[in-house]
Write an enzyme that holds these catalytic residues in place. Structure first.
Site, PDB file in Angstrom:
ATOM      1  N   VAL A 112       0.840  -1.198   0.000  1.00 21.12           N
ATOM      2  CA  VAL A 112       0.000   0.000   0.000  1.00 21.12           C
ATOM      3  C   VAL A 112       0.879   1.254   0.000  1.00 21.12           C
ATOM      4  O   VAL A 112       2.049   1.198   0.341  1.00 21.12           O
ATOM      5  CB  VAL A 112      -0.952   0.048   1.224  1.00 21.12           C
ATOM      6  CG1 VAL A 112      -2.021  -1.002   1.088  1.00 21.12           C
ATOM      7  CG2 VAL A 112      -0.203  -0.098   2.524  1.00 21.12           C
ATOM      8  N   GLY A 113       0.283   2.374  -0.387  1.00 18.52           N
ATOM      9  CA  GLY A 113       0.976   3.652  -0.285  1.00 18.52           C
ATOM     10  C   GLY A 113       1.374   4.213  -1.633  1.00 18.52           C
ATOM     11  O   GLY A 113       1.063   3.656  -2.688  1.00 18.52           O
ATOM     12  N   ASN A 114       2.077   5.342  -1.565  1.00 19.86           N
ATOM     13  CA  ASN A 114       2.395   6.087  -2.784  1.00 19.86           C
ATOM     14  C   ASN A 114       3.419   5.370  -3.657  1.00 19.86           C
ATOM     15  O   ASN A 114       3.358   5.453  -4.885  1.00 19.86           O
ATOM     16  CB  ASN A 114       2.935   7.468  -2.411  1.00 19.86           C
ATOM     17  CG  ASN A 114       1.897   8.236  -1.623  1.00 19.86           C
ATOM     18  OD1 ASN A 114       0.708   8.157  -1.925  1.00 19.86           O
ATOM     19  ND2 ASN A 114       2.321   8.958  -0.601  1.00 19.86           N
ATOM     20  N   GLU A 170      -3.171  -8.178  -1.774  1.00 22.91           N
ATOM     21  CA  GLU A 170      -4.037  -8.037  -0.591  1.00 22.91           C
ATOM     22  C   GLU A 170      -4.840  -6.744  -0.612  1.00 22.91           C
ATOM     23  O   GLU A 170      -5.895  -6.666   0.011  1.00 22.91           O
ATOM     24  CB  GLU A 170      -3.210  -8.138   0.686  1.00 22.91           C
ATOM     25  CG  GLU A 170      -2.106  -7.098   0.733  1.00 22.91           C
ATOM     26  CD  GLU A 170      -1.236  -7.179   1.962  1.00 22.91           C
ATOM     27  OE1 GLU A 170      -1.613  -7.865   2.927  1.00 22.91           O
ATOM     28  OE2 GLU A 170      -0.178  -6.558   1.957  1.00 22.91           O
TER      29      GLU A 170
END
Ligand code: 0RQ
Length: 500
Positions: A261-263, A286
């Site tokens: 996840v994330g940038n 996921e």
């Protein structure tokens, strides 16, 4: 259809939950997280604390959650115990102050650990659903996470029936709880799109104590725009994968991708999506973030298996408006299946996760700043990394305005060992560690991944190791850069003599 269960307000439902009880909440990221009951529990906690009475609960989820769950409970100082992954800044502070017992677990392992009894009795499952069917079948919402396990194994159930999610989500999920050893059989998934379970969770209606009506959207936020640095990381990962394909080490038909996840994860997927050399691909992952939606629309990503749809409200609206199309391209599974190492190894997932720091041997720290302060948790990164076809970790080469090097002599906390990490990537470049001995790895990492401000001092570290054994390592200097940062606030300009 009138529901055959008591309809309670969130406040009435919260009254049923007692101090010290253990609750399994739905939610994997803010997607599909219970919202009304935890927010009411936080209010109850405040009232109890004001009256001088204790009120704290143990909180189990799928992964991180939204502001009504971890946020509200942290603000009310109502969390006693927390597992497995979190991201709320207030809760993080309480964990790091030692006020909340936090256990950082691999996400695929959590459900079976609950079933094996190692976390004790689960008093309540509080699970968000978009429909309740006759006979106790429930349709989950935008994540599955560990909800099926909590529904099956908690003593009592409160359902949050959330009309912000349409009941037509039915068909998006594939629910399977594996048998436990010694009776466990293989999970027969041979491709990201294989269905092996049921579209609903079947629960014992006798355990459903209350249904709470709600109408709140997921508390998902947007992402920061990409930066030149994250774009370079994304491009480096995409270029590496293209090179592997051209060299015949990744099949021409390509392999399923997992992305964290994330940038950085968004930038990596954007670069892969744009690459003309990478064919249409599948995801076995996921978390599905916004960046995947245009790739599905454009036919770049043909199928995505996930446990959570962590989408902005705009992206979610797109999915809901064209649900029949997306149901042909997206599937939500329990986290013990979406992250299952058996399947990851079988179908050859390329794992792509983010590091806080990594070291000259390729060990990765994903969780603890300076070895001490918990950031979020290991999440699913270990589930995928150890079993991946190729495991990739990426991060910016520096943090905190250039004062911290992400590459250090030795990680200050170990989440993924050098034996599981195939490739490390920064904005500077790529180091493919496979088949390299420790000395070769160190040289490759310094040459390809380290920021120019830190290259010489890491070469100096290597040069000062008097006798190279198998591992270029100095017990006295290994944490020199961390120690210097603690002393001066800057890892740059180290004098190794101070740490010999
Ligand atoms: O601090 O928040 O004060 O600005 O760490 O770092 O660069 O913004 O990157 O948000 O992608 O987080 C590993 C934490 C990266 C995340 C981690 C500081 C930095 C910043 C965040 P600020 P960035 P991200 C998916 C699978 C868990 C494992 C995983 C994570 C903040 O990706 O939780 O991938 N991964 N799981 O300044 C000191 C360093 C630092 C540092 C970064 N070396 N020293 N501070 N920071 N490096 C998740 C699930 O499974 C659900």
């Amino acid at each position: 259809m009138a529901l055959p269960f008591p309809i309670l307000t969130a406040e009435e439902a919260a009254e049923l939950i007692k101090d010290g009880q253990k609750i399994g909440f739905s939610g994997f990221t803010p997607a599909g997280a219970a919202k009304a009951v935890p927010a009411a529990l936080a209010q109850k906690a405040k009232r109890e604390h004001d009256a001088g009475r204790p009120f704290k609960i143990s909180v189990l989820t799928g992964a991180s959650t939204g502001k009504s769950l971890d946020g509200a409970l942290a603000e009310a100082e109502a969390t006693l115990f927390r597992t497995p992954y979190m991201g709320n800044p207030n809760l993080r502070k309480q964990i790091n102050a030692g006020d909340v017992h936090y256990v950082d677990m691999h996400l695929s392992v959590l459900p079976q650990t609950v079933r094996y009894g190692a976390l004790g009795k689960i008093d309540w499952a509080v699970v968000e659903v978009c429909d309740i069917l006759a006979g106790g079948g429930v349709v989950l919402t935008t994540s599955v996470g560990a909800a099926p396990t909590y529904l099956a194994h908690a003593e009592k159930i409160i359902l949050e029936l959330n009309s912000a999610h349409p009941a037509t989500l039915l068909g998006l999920h594939d629910i399977l709880e594996p048998q436990d050893p010694p009776f466990r059989r293989e999970i027969p998934i041979y491709s990201a799109s294989d269905r092996v379970g049921s579209p609903i969770c079947v629960v014992d209606p006798k355990k459903i104590v209350a249904v709470v009506l709600n109408n709140q959207q997921d508390e998902t936020g947007g992402f920061d725009p990409s930066t030149p640095e994250t774009d370079r990381i994304g491009q480096n990962v995409a270029d590496f994968l293209v090179g592997e394909m051209k060299a015949g080490r990744i099949p021409k038909s390509f392999l399923p991708l997992q992305s964290g996840v994330g940038n950085i994860a968004n930038a990596v997927l954007a670069a892969i999506g744009k690459s003309k050399d990478i064919p249409t691909f599948q995801m076995y992952t996921e978390v599905l973030q916004d960046s995947v939606i245009p790739l599905i629309e454009a036919g770049r990503c043909s199928f995505a298996s996930t446990t959570a749809l962590t989408l902005s409200h705009e992206a979610m609206k797109k999915v809901i408006d064209d649900l029949d199309f997306y149901k042909r391209h997206i599937l939500l599974r329990p986290q013990e299946i979406s992250n299952n190492p058996e399947i990851v190894r079988r179908i050859g997932v390329v794992s792509m996760n983010t590091a806080i720091e990594f070291d000259l041997a390729g060990n990765v720290n994903s969780t603890h700043v300076m070895g001490k302060t918990m950031m979020n948790g290991i999440g699913g990164s270990g589930d995928f990394t150890r079993a991946a076809y190729v495991s990739i970790f990426s991060c910016p080469s520096t943090a905190k305005g250039g004062k911290i090097s992400a590459v250090v002599p030795f990680v200050s906390h170990l989440d993924h060992s050098e034996h599981s990490v195939s490739v490390v990537v920064t904005d500077q470049g790529v180091a493919d560690l496979r088949g390299k001995d420790p000395l070769q790895r160190a040289e490759l990492i310094i040459n390809n991944c380290v920021h120019p401000d830190f290259k010489d001092q890491l070469r100096d570290y290597m040069g000062r190791i008097k006798k190279i054994n198998h591992q270029p390592f100095s017990l006295s200097m290994a944490y020199g850069m961390h120690r210097q940062f603690e002393k001066t606030g800057d890892m740059r300009g180290i004098n190794w003599a101070d740490y010999c």
